[in-house]
Design a protein around this motif. Structure first.
Motif, short mmCIF file in Angstrom:
data_model
loop_
_atom_site.label_atom_id
_atom_site.label_comp_id
_atom_site.label_asym_id
_atom_site.label_seq_id
_atom_site.Cartn_x
_atom_site.Cartn_y
_atom_site.Cartn_z
N VAL A 130 28.54 45.57 55.98
CA VAL A 130 28.57 46.64 54.98
C VAL A 130 29.49 47.76 55.44
N ARG A 131 29.35 48.18 56.71
CA ARG A 131 30.17 49.28 57.23
C ARG A 131 31.67 48.93 57.23
N GLN A 132 31.98 47.67 57.50
CA GLN A 132 33.38 47.24 57.54
C GLN A 132 33.89 46.80 56.17
N GLU A 133 33.05 46.91 55.15
CA GLU A 133 33.40 46.54 53.77
C GLU A 133 33.80 45.07 53.68
N ARG A 134 33.07 44.24 54.40
CA ARG A 134 33.33 42.80 54.39
C ARG A 134 32.25 42.04 53.64
N LEU A 135 31.26 42.77 53.13
CA LEU A 135 30.21 42.16 52.32
C LEU A 135 30.51 42.42 50.84
N VAL A 136 30.55 41.34 50.07
CA VAL A 136 30.84 41.44 48.63
C VAL A 136 29.60 40.96 47.87
N LEU A 137 29.07 41.84 47.03
CA LEU A 137 27.91 41.49 46.21
C LEU A 137 28.37 41.27 44.77
N ILE A 138 27.80 40.26 44.16
CA ILE A 138 28.17 39.93 42.78
C ILE A 138 26.90 39.50 42.05
N GLU A 139 26.83 39.77 40.76
CA GLU A 139 25.62 39.48 39.99
C GLU A 139 25.32 37.98 39.99
N GLU A 140 26.30 37.18 39.64
CA GLU A 140 26.15 35.72 39.64
C GLU A 140 27.45 35.10 40.09
N PHE A 141 27.34 33.93 40.73
CA PHE A 141 28.56 33.24 41.15
C PHE A 141 28.32 31.74 41.08
N GLY A 142 29.27 31.07 40.47
CA GLY A 142 29.16 29.62 40.36
C GLY A 142 30.38 29.05 39.66
N VAL A 143 30.41 27.74 39.53
CA VAL A 143 31.51 27.06 38.84
C VAL A 143 30.91 26.15 37.78
N SER A 144 31.67 25.92 36.71
CA SER A 144 31.16 25.12 35.59
C SER A 144 31.16 23.63 35.90
N ALA A 145 32.02 23.24 36.84
CA ALA A 145 32.13 21.82 37.22
C ALA A 145 32.49 21.75 38.70
N PRO A 146 32.22 20.62 39.34
CA PRO A 146 32.53 20.51 40.77
C PRO A 146 34.02 20.33 41.03
N ARG A 147 34.78 21.37 40.71
CA ARG A 147 36.23 21.33 40.86
C ARG A 147 36.69 22.40 41.85
N THR A 148 37.37 21.97 42.87
CA THR A 148 37.85 22.88 43.91
C THR A 148 38.85 23.89 43.35
N LYS A 149 39.65 23.45 42.40
CA LYS A 149 40.66 24.32 41.81
C LYS A 149 40.02 25.53 41.14
N GLU A 150 38.91 25.30 40.44
CA GLU A 150 38.22 26.40 39.75
C GLU A 150 37.66 27.40 40.76
N LEU A 151 37.02 26.89 41.81
CA LEU A 151 36.46 27.78 42.83
C LEU A 151 37.57 28.56 43.54
N LYS A 152 38.65 27.90 43.85
CA LYS A 152 39.77 28.55 44.54
C LYS A 152 40.32 29.69 43.68
N GLY A 153 40.40 29.45 42.38
CA GLY A 153 40.89 30.49 41.48
C GLY A 153 39.96 31.69 41.43
N LYS A 154 38.66 31.45 41.42
CA LYS A 154 37.69 32.55 41.39
C LYS A 154 37.76 33.38 42.67
N LEU A 155 37.87 32.70 43.80
CA LEU A 155 37.95 33.42 45.07
C LEU A 155 39.25 34.21 45.18
N LYS A 156 40.31 33.67 44.61
CA LYS A 156 41.60 34.37 44.64
C LYS A 156 41.51 35.67 43.85
N LYS A 157 40.80 35.65 42.71
CA LYS A 157 40.63 36.86 41.91
C LYS A 157 39.83 37.92 42.67
N LEU A 158 38.89 37.45 43.50
CA LEU A 158 38.09 38.37 44.30
C LEU A 158 38.81 38.81 45.57
#
Length: 201
Positions: A113-141
């Motif tokens: 928390v002090r180093q601002e390395r903890l990210v809290l989000i209301e919900e997180f998931g992917v609609s299908a088991p696709r690596t591309k979708e997860l990679k895109g979400k993490l890139k936005k974050l």
């Protein structure tokens, strides 16, 4: 303490005792070392000269041959001989009591928390088991090397992340000290953070 979610619009109330504790480097080091030691299987085994097959007869007589005296073909300096100080199965585990473990986890998350390395989000998931979708979400974050902590098993998320070498998904009950310190950032859902507080209070 009040912690802002990633979008910056909402805040969540977190316990100061868990997310605002002092950092105890020595305790964290001890707990992480003990955890890694406990993962070692310790099954290495070698044979001593008594356990190697053969070598019962004396190769040649004691005197008169001009060669060095020898009693067995299975002594450690011979090819095919036993090991002088043979390794045996052992237990590498170290004792860490519950209070120490909880203190180290609180210390680690507070430092995140002090180093601002903890990210809290209301919900997180992917609609299908696709690596591309997860990679895109993490890139936005803006996250690359990240530990994702969720409150319950999500098959799609686990399958999507397993091909990403720097992304690891864990349920709250499976969070361990080595995984927390082994990633640059930790992404948690609000529900996971609350559950973690209750488990380690």
């Amino acid at each position: 303490m009040k912690f802002k979610l990633h979008d910056g619009e909402m805040t969540v109330e977190l316990k100061d005792s868990f997310f605002a504790a002092d950092f105890n480097e020595a305790l964290v080091h001890q707990v992480v070392t003990a955890y890694l030691a406990g993962r070692r299987c310790g099954t290495k085994a070698q044979k001593t000269r008594a356990q190697v097959r053969g070598g019962g007869a004396k190769p040649w007589r004691q005197k008169g041959t001009g060669r060095a005296r020898v009693g067995s073909t299975r002594n450690p300096i011979w090819v095919g001989g036993g090991r002088a100080f043979a390794a045996k199965p052992r237990n590498f585990s170290q004792k860490v009591n519950r209070k120490m473990y909880r203190g180290a986890m609180k210390s680690m998350f507070s430092e995140l928390v002090r180093q601002e390395r903890l990210v809290l989000i209301e919900e997180f998931g992917v609609s299908a088991p696709r690596t591309k979708e997860l990679k895109g979400k993490l890139k936005k974050l803006g996250l690359d090397n990240v530990l994702i902590v969720v409150e319950a098993f999500d098959a799609n998320l686990f399958l999507a992340a397993r091909n990403l070498s720097r992304v690891h998904v864990l349920e709250v009950r499976a969070v361990d000290p080595a995984s927390v310190v082994g990633h640059e950032n930790v992404l948690m859902t609000v529900a996971a953070a609350k559950l973690l507080e209750d488990r380690l209070q």
